[in-house]
Design a protein around this motif. Structure first.
Motif, short mmCIF file in Angstrom:
data_model
loop_
_atom_site.label_atom_id
_atom_site.label_comp_id
_atom_site.label_asym_id
_atom_site.label_seq_id
_atom_site.Cartn_x
_atom_site.Cartn_y
_atom_site.Cartn_z
N TYR A 104 0.75 -1.32 0.09
CA TYR A 104 0.11 0.08 -0.04
C TYR A 104 1.03 1.24 -0.05
CZ TYR A 104 -2.73 3.70 2.14
OH TYR A 104 -3.25 4.91 2.20
N MET A 105 2.05 1.42 0.78
CA MET A 105 2.84 2.17 0.78
C MET A 105 3.44 2.54 -0.58
SD MET A 105 2.97 3.91 3.71
CE MET A 105 3.09 4.00 5.39
N ALA A 106 3.85 1.33 -1.06
CA ALA A 106 4.52 1.55 -2.54
C ALA A 106 3.64 2.34 -3.26
CB ALA A 106 4.88 0.19 -2.99
N TRP A 107 2.23 1.78 -3.23
CA TRP A 107 1.14 2.36 -4.07
C TRP A 107 0.86 3.88 -4.09
CZ3 TRP A 107 -3.60 4.41 -3.66
CH2 TRP A 107 -4.65 4.60 -4.72
N VAL A 108 0.87 4.34 -2.97
CA VAL A 108 0.67 5.53 -2.45
C VAL A 108 1.77 6.34 -3.04
CG1 VAL A 108 0.57 7.06 -0.45
CG2 VAL A 108 -0.96 5.19 -0.46
N VAL A 167 0.40 11.09 2.42
CA VAL A 167 1.53 11.49 3.18
C VAL A 167 2.93 11.50 2.31
CG1 VAL A 167 2.98 11.30 5.30
CG2 VAL A 167 0.50 11.31 5.29
N LEU A 168 2.91 10.06 1.76
CA LEU A 168 4.39 9.93 1.11
C LEU A 168 4.65 10.52 -0.17
CD1 LEU A 168 4.81 6.09 2.17
CD2 LEU A 168 6.04 8.23 2.88
N GLY A 169 3.60 11.10 -0.71
CA GLY A 169 3.83 11.79 -1.88
C GLY A 169 5.02 12.85 -1.86
N VAL A 170 5.99 12.47 -2.62
CA VAL A 170 7.14 13.30 -2.71
C VAL A 170 7.08 14.35 -3.68
CG1 VAL A 170 9.85 13.33 -3.06
CG2 VAL A 170 8.65 11.25 -2.23
N GLN A 171 6.77 15.50 -2.94
CA GLN A 171 6.43 16.57 -3.87
C GLN A 171 6.45 17.88 -3.25
OE1 GLN A 171 2.31 16.87 -5.51
NE2 GLN A 171 2.00 15.28 -4.06
N GLU A 172 6.37 19.02 -3.83
CA GLU A 172 6.21 20.34 -2.95
C GLU A 172 4.74 20.22 -2.44
OE1 GLU A 172 7.24 25.00 -3.37
OE2 GLU A 172 7.32 23.73 -4.99
N TRP A 193 12.05 10.18 -10.45
CA TRP A 193 12.73 9.06 -10.07
C TRP A 193 12.96 8.71 -8.73
CZ3 TRP A 193 13.71 5.34 -13.53
CH2 TRP A 193 13.71 5.45 -15.05
N ILE A 194 13.15 9.65 -7.86
CA ILE A 194 13.10 9.64 -6.55
C ILE A 194 11.87 8.92 -5.88
CG2 ILE A 194 13.09 10.62 -4.30
CD1 ILE A 194 15.23 12.43 -5.40
N ARG A 195 10.79 9.35 -6.45
CA ARG A 195 9.44 8.82 -6.08
C ARG A 195 9.42 7.32 -6.55
NH1 ARG A 195 6.48 12.23 -8.56
NH2 ARG A 195 6.02 11.43 -10.38
N ARG A 196 9.70 6.98 -7.58
CA ARG A 196 9.57 5.61 -8.08
C ARG A 196 10.73 4.62 -7.30
NH1 ARG A 196 10.40 8.08 -14.32
NH2 ARG A 196 8.42 8.61 -14.71
N GLY A 197 11.81 5.38 -7.09
CA GLY A 197 12.79 4.74 -6.19
C GLY A 197 12.22 4.32 -4.93
N PHE A 198 11.46 5.40 -4.18
CA PHE A 198 11.04 4.83 -2.96
C PHE A 198 9.67 3.97 -3.14
CE2 PHE A 198 12.04 9.32 -1.28
CZ PHE A 198 13.19 8.81 -0.55
N GLY A 251 9.60 1.53 -5.36
CA GLY A 251 10.16 0.26 -5.67
C GLY A 251 10.78 -0.12 -4.34
N ALA A 252 11.42 0.63 -3.61
CA ALA A 252 11.98 0.19 -2.26
C ALA A 252 10.98 -0.55 -1.43
CB ALA A 252 12.68 1.37 -1.60
N PHE A 253 9.81 0.28 -1.17
CA PHE A 253 8.89 -0.27 -0.37
C PHE A 253 8.13 -1.74 -0.89
CE2 PHE A 253 8.04 4.06 1.24
CZ PHE A 253 8.07 3.73 2.53
N GLY A 254 7.89 -1.71 -2.27
CA GLY A 254 7.55 -3.06 -2.83
C GLY A 254 8.60 -3.93 -2.70
N LEU A 255 9.83 -3.87 -2.86
CA LEU A 255 10.91 -4.98 -2.52
C LEU A 255 11.07 -5.18 -1.23
CD1 LEU A 255 13.85 -3.46 -4.73
CD2 LEU A 255 12.56 -5.71 -5.30
N LEU A 256 11.00 -4.36 -0.31
CA LEU A 256 11.05 -4.59 1.10
C LEU A 256 9.79 -5.50 1.61
CD1 LEU A 256 11.77 -1.21 2.82
CD2 LEU A 256 13.16 -3.30 2.97
N GLY A 257 8.68 -5.34 0.82
CA GLY A 257 7.45 -5.96 1.04
C GLY A 257 7.47 -7.42 0.60
#
Length: 203
Positions: A81-85, A92-97, A182-187, A189-195
């Motif tokens: 879910y965190m990866a999808w968000v 909250v996890l939307g990496v943006q201004e 790319w940072i957003r996709r990286g985060f 992907g990281a949550f997905g891999l941790l899952g």
């Protein structure tokens, strides 16, 4: 409290995991104060595992496949879910201004859930902390509590450091949409891999 315990704890805490990824994402997306809230939430999420370790309840995860699998599945679903968000750039996890204020309570809640829903953390406390309790100690529980509190304190300090670094780089990242994407996709992907890693984890 031995120097070996402090060094080992710091090494363990510095290793990238769900809490580190979460705190970095919050720091980049919302700034330093929110990153402190994220660090506090992740630290707070350690409490149930520490209590379970002190009470010996974490042994249930080691002996009961059903209990371990139930918590593991919940943790995997939450990480996905965190990866999808993050990937959808919402919540909250939307990496943006961001100009709107995200409640600190929400950040703390999400950070705490990441650790509460990780059955490996309870097993970590069961296997790790007893190594540093003096053999034959008549106050083993008290020593365990102090070690757990020290570990939580170190976790908070290290995670605040991660958050500060992310917040420091925030202006640079926000001003560069391609880097931000790319940072957003990286985060995500990281949550997905941790899952995935948690899904494949054995007791």
């Amino acid at each position: 409290m031995s120097i070996e315990f402090l060094i080992t704890s710091i090494i363990v805490i510095l290793m990238p995991g769900t809490g580190v990824i979460y705190t970095l994402a919050i720091g980049l997306g919302l700034g330093f104060r929110s990153a402190v809230a994220a660090a506090f939430g992740c630290t707070l999420g350690i409490v149930p595992s520490a209590v379970a370790g002190i009470a010996g309840l974490s042994a249930i995860f080691h002996t009961s496949a059903l209990a371990f699998q139930a918590v593991k599945i919940a943790g995997v679903l939450y990480l996905l879910y965190m990866a999808w968000v993050t990937l959808r750039d919402t919540g909250v996890l939307g990496v943006q201004e961001r100009r709107e204020r995200v409640p600190a309570g929400r950040i703390i809640r999400d950070g705490a859930l990441l650790n509460v829903l990780n059955p490996k953390l309870a097993l970590f406390f069961l296997a790790f902390l007893p190594q540093f309790v003096p053999v034959g100690s008549t106050q083993g529980s008290a020593a365990f509590i102090w070690l757990a509190l020290a570990f939580m304190g170190l976790t908070f300090v290290v995670f605040v450091g991660y958050g500060a670094c992310a917040a420091w780089a925030r202006d640079y990242v926000i001003s560069r949409p391609r880097v931000l994407a790319w940072i957003r996709r990286g985060f995500a992907g990281a949550f997905g891999l941790l899952g995935l890693r948690l899904a494949l984890a054995e007791r």
